[in-house]
Design an enzyme around this catalytic site. Sequence first.
Site, PDB file in Angstrom:
ATOM      1  N   GLU A   1     -20.757  69.344  53.085  1.00  0.00           N
ATOM      2  CA  GLU A   1     -21.540  69.863  51.954  1.00  0.00           C
ATOM      3  C   GLU A   1     -22.894  69.897  52.190  1.00  0.00           C
ATOM      4  O   GLU A   1     -23.589  68.954  52.822  1.00  0.00           O
ATOM      5  CB  GLU A   1     -21.264  69.440  50.551  1.00  0.00           C
ATOM      6  CG  GLU A   1     -19.688  69.580  50.203  1.00  0.00           C
ATOM      7  CD  GLU A   1     -19.703  69.124  48.659  1.00  0.00           C
ATOM      8  OE1 GLU A   1     -18.603  69.889  48.169  1.00  0.00           O
ATOM      9  OE2 GLU A   1     -20.168  68.369  48.187  1.00  0.00           O
ATOM     10  N   CYS A  31     -31.143  70.908  51.801  1.00  0.00           N
ATOM     11  CA  CYS A  31     -30.455  69.320  51.764  1.00  0.00           C
ATOM     12  C   CYS A  31     -29.265  69.525  52.737  1.00  0.00           C
ATOM     13  O   CYS A  31     -28.243  70.192  52.299  1.00  0.00           O
ATOM     14  CB  CYS A  31     -30.036  68.838  50.268  1.00  0.00           C
ATOM     15  SG  CYS A  31     -29.387  67.135  50.425  1.00  0.00           S
ATOM     16  N   CYS A  74     -19.079  58.956  54.884  1.00  0.00           N
ATOM     17  CA  CYS A  74     -20.065  57.856  55.136  1.00  0.00           C
ATOM     18  C   CYS A  74     -19.530  56.426  55.321  1.00  0.00           C
ATOM     19  O   CYS A  74     -18.327  56.367  54.427  1.00  0.00           O
ATOM     20  CB  CYS A  74     -21.156  58.131  53.933  1.00  0.00           C
ATOM     21  SG  CYS A  74     -22.603  56.899  53.850  1.00  0.00           S
ATOM     22  N   CYS A  93     -22.035  52.726  49.564  1.00  0.00           N
ATOM     23  CA  CYS A  93     -23.152  52.607  48.067  1.00  0.00           C
ATOM     24  C   CYS A  93     -22.501  52.875  47.220  1.00  0.00           C
ATOM     25  O   CYS A  93     -21.681  53.822  46.789  1.00  0.00           O
ATOM     26  CB  CYS A  93     -24.263  53.363  48.270  1.00  0.00           C
ATOM     27  SG  CYS A  93     -25.529  53.145  49.605  1.00  0.00           S
ATOM     28  N   CYS A 112     -22.615  56.191  44.850  1.00  0.00           N
ATOM     29  CA  CYS A 112     -22.845  57.486  45.480  1.00  0.00           C
ATOM     30  C   CYS A 112     -21.164  58.017  45.851  1.00  0.00           C
ATOM     31  O   CYS A 112     -20.545  57.198  46.302  1.00  0.00           O
ATOM     32  CB  CYS A 112     -23.567  57.246  46.709  1.00  0.00           C
ATOM     33  SG  CYS A 112     -23.302  58.990  47.868  1.00  0.00           S
ATOM     34  N   CYS A 129     -27.999  64.781  43.452  1.00  0.00           N
ATOM     35  CA  CYS A 129     -28.134  63.556  44.483  1.00  0.00           C
ATOM     36  C   CYS A 129     -26.962  62.765  44.268  1.00  0.00           C
ATOM     37  O   CYS A 129     -26.761  61.990  42.923  1.00  0.00           O
ATOM     38  CB  CYS A 129     -29.509  62.942  44.556  1.00  0.00           C
ATOM     39  SG  CYS A 129     -29.862  61.475  45.364  1.00  0.00           S
TER      40      CYS A 129
END
Length: 364
Positions: free
Chosen positions: A109, A122, A129, A133, A136, A354
């Site tokens: 994305e 962005c 990933c 975290c 997130c 974010c």
Amino acid sequence: MVLANKISCIFAAVIKTNKIIDIRSLSLEQLKEKLVEMGEKGFRAKQIYEWLWQKSITDFDQMTNLSKELRDTLKANFQINYVQVKQSQISSDKTIKSSFVLYDGNIIEGVLIPAPERMTACVSSQVGCSLTCKFCATGYMDRKRNLNADEIYDQVVLIAKQAQENYNIPLSNIVYMGMGEPLLNYANMMKSIERITAEDGLNMAAKRITVSTAGIAKMIKKLGDDQVRFNLALSLHAANDQKRNEIMPINEQNSLKALAEALRYYYSKTKNAVTFEYIVFHNFNDEIQDAKELADFCKHIPCKVNIIEYNPIALADFVNAEADKIDAFAEYLRSRGIVTNVRRSRGKDIDAACGQLAIKEKTN
């Protein structure tokens, strides 16, 4: 048995020799060498490079200043692994989130963030990933692979096209803040920026590009050794090892002390100030003591702080701090002489803000 093994090895060698190459994985010099090997003129490489990068074509037949014979040769030896838009959503605040399909079917994305003074892309650097975290959404996905440089580049091209088509405004900024950790895909991240800033690429100024990292100390030092000209942002979110370990497991191998040392080294080599990104979570890191710890960490190098609004996700229990706590936090930092901005989220209603990117597509 010996004969069978020999035949197998020969067959494997033939397959390797005849492997179709992603043409954009080659440098200009490498492409020139390949063309000469195939009996073509080396100067054609520059023409081909312009079609691939400046004009972002997706088919060799679009290279109209090349002969049909050369185009057929290119098609027989190379492929263009271009990225396509699968789906786009427009937020009430005009943010556009897109899912992109890669050549192998994987999906990532990217987001277009329009603002009065800038138009920002962005982009993602990995499929998923590996850093986990806790706040997130992407951190709850598996990391499938790194993106190639041209796949990062294509996101910028496609988002720039959306900016022109939807708002008639050119793209002005790029942030590597989408899915993945850019410094764990260092070579491709660097090559993508080289192509984005090159005259025969998108010719964008390096100062308009920001790479955000969760904090890999040795790679921050490598940025310094490479004397990068783009901006660096560190997702900090706590200036206390115990708290940072709790929400960002990467801190267990990259402590605040190690990061401070790496940042000082980076600054000594580049003279670039750093941005610290800090989400203020309710009842976690929103007290003045937390602000004091952050202010003390800011002493290490010239920097500014962006306080970011938290965007809740279903997989985590974190909540954004109350407005008065955020204001008090920011004012304390300013009282210590630290340039501090409070950033409001964009695209929350379409999960484009974010920390929310996780391939959750629109349903009818």
